[in-house]
Write a protein that holds these residues in place. Structure first.
Motif: not given
Length: 374
Positions: A93-102, A108-123
């Motif tokens: 998923a497009l996962m968590d999200i957080m605005p920076a303290a400033d 600026l925002i921080y966010f996380s997501y799952s990404e396809a790796a070059p092989s059939a894997d993900s991270r």
């Protein structure tokens, strides 16, 4: 779910489907015993997380990779452009999200997501970007941390917390359903990580001189789906257990939380996992669940709108279709309230006015605002 005194406002009818009389009756019956009013606000497509911005707008991430900027005051919403490619297979998923303290100045925002790796894997990936609110665009997205590749489709975790001093990011990296890496010192899987704001390992992490990856703060975790600091700066973490055994942990540097060698749950095939026990060398959870609630989100509450609930954790249940309140007392935690919400609940946050905001799970997941009953 509608509280007994809840109505839709006219400004929101364009973005939230109107409730029928039957819907209202069913929702009132389901929530009539709750100690708060429940106001449906808007509907999203498989929402995953949300974050309030200083101006009261809300950023919501959706599983398939879209980000929505929503204004609760007017009911207006827009899809934010510029999000990266997301691998949303399985639990991705497009996962968590957080605005920076400033954020007010930096955007600026921080966010996380799952990404396809070059092989059939993900991270799992942690990234930053600048939010152009007027244009509804993410600018200069930059990956600052990438987790290890894995061929499984689950347990990414990906939760983000900012330390109270604003100097460090705490980022959760799940075991990716691989079990043993949670105990592997060379792996970042099954770990709580402490990073500098640029995503590099923070100096002074407890295992850096012991052969661990330099970012590891604690280890022996499964699927870490919630993190929050309390008013004293303690870090609390919530993770989904195996077959039962969902848990709340008080995270301290240098501790091993046991997975998969110890758990208050069992494997899904019925095989036993040794329970946490005194002297086993593992840090036991402060709270655990049997039967499971399948926790989805966590928030720390210390606002004034619900004064009796100050210094509490709120936990959402997916399979439990629930909201739980956990009272904190120093380093101790105890279950005090469990409310049946009638739907799978993915996320919870405290709003600027002290209201509790929930996101339902699923293709038509509603944003719900919880306020005291009058």
């Amino acid at each position: 779910m509608l509280g007994l005194a809840t109505t839709f406002s006219l400004t929101l009818l364009a973005v939230a489907p109107a409730a029928t009389a039957a819907d209202a009756q069913a929702s009132a019956t389901a929530t009539g015993g709750l100690p708060f009013q429940v106001k449906p606000v808007v509907t999203f497509k498989s929402p995953w997380a949300m974050a309030f911005l200083p101006d009261g707008n809300v950023l919501v991430t959706q599983k398939e990779g879209t980000m929505i900027l929503f204004d609760p005051a007017t009911g207006t919403r827009r899809t934010v452009s510029g999000t990266p490619a997301v691998s949303s297979k399985g639990q991705g998923a497009l996962m968590d999200i957080m605005p920076a303290a400033d954020f007010a100045s930096s955007k600026l925002i921080y966010f996380s997501y799952s990404e396809a790796a070059p092989s059939a894997d993900s991270r799992v990936v942690l990234a930053t970007a600048t939010l152009d609110q007027a244009g509804g665009t993410l600018k200069d997205p930059k990956v600052i941390f990438r987790g290890q590749d894995a061929s499984t489709g689950g347990h990414y975790s990906g939760r983000i917390a900012l330390s109270p001093d604003g100097k460090y990011l705490f980022f959760t990296s799940g075991d990716r359903q691989l079990f043993d890496p949670a105990q592997d010192p060379r792996s970042t899987l099954g770990k709580m990580l402490r990073l500098n704001l640029d995503g590099t390992p923070a100096a002074g992490n407890p295992f850096a001189a012991r052969g661990f990856h330099g970012s590891v703060w604690s280890y022996g975790h499964r699927n870490l789906l919630g993190t929050a600091f309390d008013r004293q700066g303690r870090l609390w973490e919530m993770e989904m257990g195996p077959r039962v055994g969902d848990e709340i942990n008080l995270i301290a540097p240098g501790l091993n939380y046991g997975w998969p060698k110890a758990s208050n749950g069992n494997h899904y095939d019925g095989r036993d996992i040794p329970d946490h026990a005194p002297g086993d060398g593992f840090e036991a959870p402060k709270v655990s669940w049997n039967p499971a609630i399948s926790p989805g989100g966590l928030a720390y509450y210390d606002a004034d709108l619900f004064p009796k609930w100050k210094n509490s954790l709120f936990i959402t249940g997916l399979s439990g279709k629930s909201l739980d309140r956990i009272a904190l007392d120093g380093e101790n935690a105890s279950k005090v309230d469990h409310w049946d919400m009638g739907e799978r609940i993915r996320a919870v946050r405290t709003g600027p006015d002290g209201a509790l905001w929930l996101l339902e799970d699923g293709a038509s997941g509603r944003l719900l605002k919880l306020t005291p009953k009058r």
